[in-house]
Scaffold this active site. Structure first.
Site, PDB file in Angstrom:
ATOM      1  N   SER A   1       0.844  -1.193   0.000  1.00 21.03           N
ATOM      2  CA  SER A   1       0.000   0.000   0.000  1.00 21.03           C
ATOM      3  C   SER A   1       0.876   1.239   0.000  1.00 21.03           C
ATOM      4  O   SER A   1       2.027   1.209   0.438  1.00 21.03           O
ATOM      5  CB  SER A   1      -0.890   0.001   1.247  1.00 21.03           C
ATOM      6  OG  SER A   1      -1.551   1.236   1.410  1.00 21.03           O
TER       7      SER A   1
ATOM      8  N   TYR B   1      -2.214  -0.651  10.401  1.00 19.01           N
ATOM      9  CA  TYR B   1      -2.193  -0.944   8.963  1.00 19.01           C
ATOM     10  C   TYR B   1      -0.883  -0.468   8.341  1.00 19.01           C
ATOM     11  O   TYR B   1      -0.229  -1.201   7.585  1.00 19.01           O
ATOM     12  CB  TYR B   1      -3.390  -0.269   8.293  1.00 19.01           C
ATOM     13  CG  TYR B   1      -3.551  -0.593   6.828  1.00 19.01           C
ATOM     14  CD1 TYR B   1      -4.144  -1.788   6.426  1.00 19.01           C
ATOM     15  CD2 TYR B   1      -3.134   0.299   5.847  1.00 19.01           C
ATOM     16  CE1 TYR B   1      -4.306  -2.096   5.080  1.00 19.01           C
ATOM     17  CE2 TYR B   1      -3.294   0.010   4.499  1.00 19.01           C
ATOM     18  CZ  TYR B   1      -3.879  -1.186   4.119  1.00 19.01           C
ATOM     19  OH  TYR B   1      -4.031  -1.476   2.788  1.00 19.01           O
TER      20      TYR B   1
END
Length: 305
Positions: free
Chosen positions: A173, A186
């Site tokens: 990501s 995350y």
């Protein structure tokens, strides 16, 4: 004398690789044939995982599909068969559990063969402030988003090394390149995924296993439901990405042996700014681009694919 020669060599290679990268911006790299490859996709039951599975199926690959969602897995399997996959194999696997990964990996090796393209795509997001994130969800995020990569590599990388052939793909990501408000667990997991993939790539190079390729994918928010409600301030610079566009870009990166893919292209610029500017100046830009408020309206589904 050795210092001079080594410096000359490094300087020459530096400019050669720089020129090579500039040429490939204009002339696309040749795409490799993936027909006959055994491709394993984690989180294949929906979203990007499903799209990648179908694209490999249409190119004649054998697809091995993993997901904890049995219904979604069956649907992807049916679609992959229709799309022309050489063979389709589906396995229910909980990527948060090391022993489950090893158990299913053994099944795959016995029933299908050695995986030659491994795509670690499964992921989850909590979307809460650090202090509001339950310990159990923090642990689950780390188990799925990064620890699973360790166990799948342990299971399938030895065969790739032995044959000097394979491709390791990490769907990370943009949050693995820059910290984001309300994404502490995350971001930590995705930073880990990026660092782990880069480290393994260097190990392969050091071992002389140039046939084992690696690709790290760092996209901004994708419209799969995982980050529902999120929106950057300036959509022209950081648009919400459509799944089909992302999947096609990932396929191209894999088939061209591209080491890192960031989407959209503005991410490359923003990451460069982060590393060049003083911290306070970088934070101002983060606020300007809406990174600080990205998660304010978050109401995502919590699971990626």
């Amino acid at each position: 004398m050795n210092f001079f020669l080594e410096t000359l060599k490094v300087t020459g290679l530096f400019f050669y690789y720089l020129l090579e990268s500039l040429v490939f911006l204009i002339v696309p790299r040749r795409k490799k044939d993936v027909s006959g490859e055994i491709v394993l996709v984690t989180g294949a039951g929906s979203g990007i995982g499903r799209l990648l599975s179908l694209k490999f199926a249409s190119l004649g690959s054998t697809v091995v599909l993993w997901d904890i969602n049995e219904e979604g897995l069956k649907e992807t399997g049916k679609l992959a068969t229709k799309n022309g996959a050489a063979r389709v194999h589906t396995y229910v696997c909980d990527c948060s559990k090391r022993q489950d990964i090893y158990r299913v990996a053994d099944q795959v090796k016995k029933e299908v063969g050695d995986v030659t393209i491994l795509i670690n795509n499964a992921g989850i997001v909590t979307g809460k402030t650090f202090m509001d994130s339950p310990d159990s969800l923090v642990e689950k995020t780390m188990e799925v988003n990064i620890m699973a990569h360790f166990w799948t590599y342990k299971a399938f990388l030895p065969a790739m090394i032995a044959s000097n052939h394979g491709h390791l793909v990490s769907i990370a990501s943009a949050a693995g390149l820059v910290g984001v408000n309300r994404l502490s667990d995350y971001c930590a997991s995705k930073y880990g995924a990026v660092g782990f993939a880069e480290s393994i790539a260097l190990e392969m190079r050091d071992m002389g296993k140039n046939g084992v390729k690696t690709t790290v994918v760092c996209p901004f928010v994708i419209n799969t439901g995982m980050f529902d409600g999120c929106e950057a301030k300036w959509q022209t610079l950081l648009p919400i990405l459509e799944p089909e566009y992302v999947a096609e870009k990932i396929m191209t990166a894999i088939r061209q042996d591209q080491e890192i893919l960031a989407l959209p292209r503005s991410v490359y610029f923003l990451i460069a700014l982060k590393h060049m500017l003083p911290v306070k100046a970088a934070v101002i830009f983060a606020e300007y681009f809406g990174v600080m408020s990205l998660m304010n309206a978050f109401k995502g589904q919590g699971k990626r694919d």
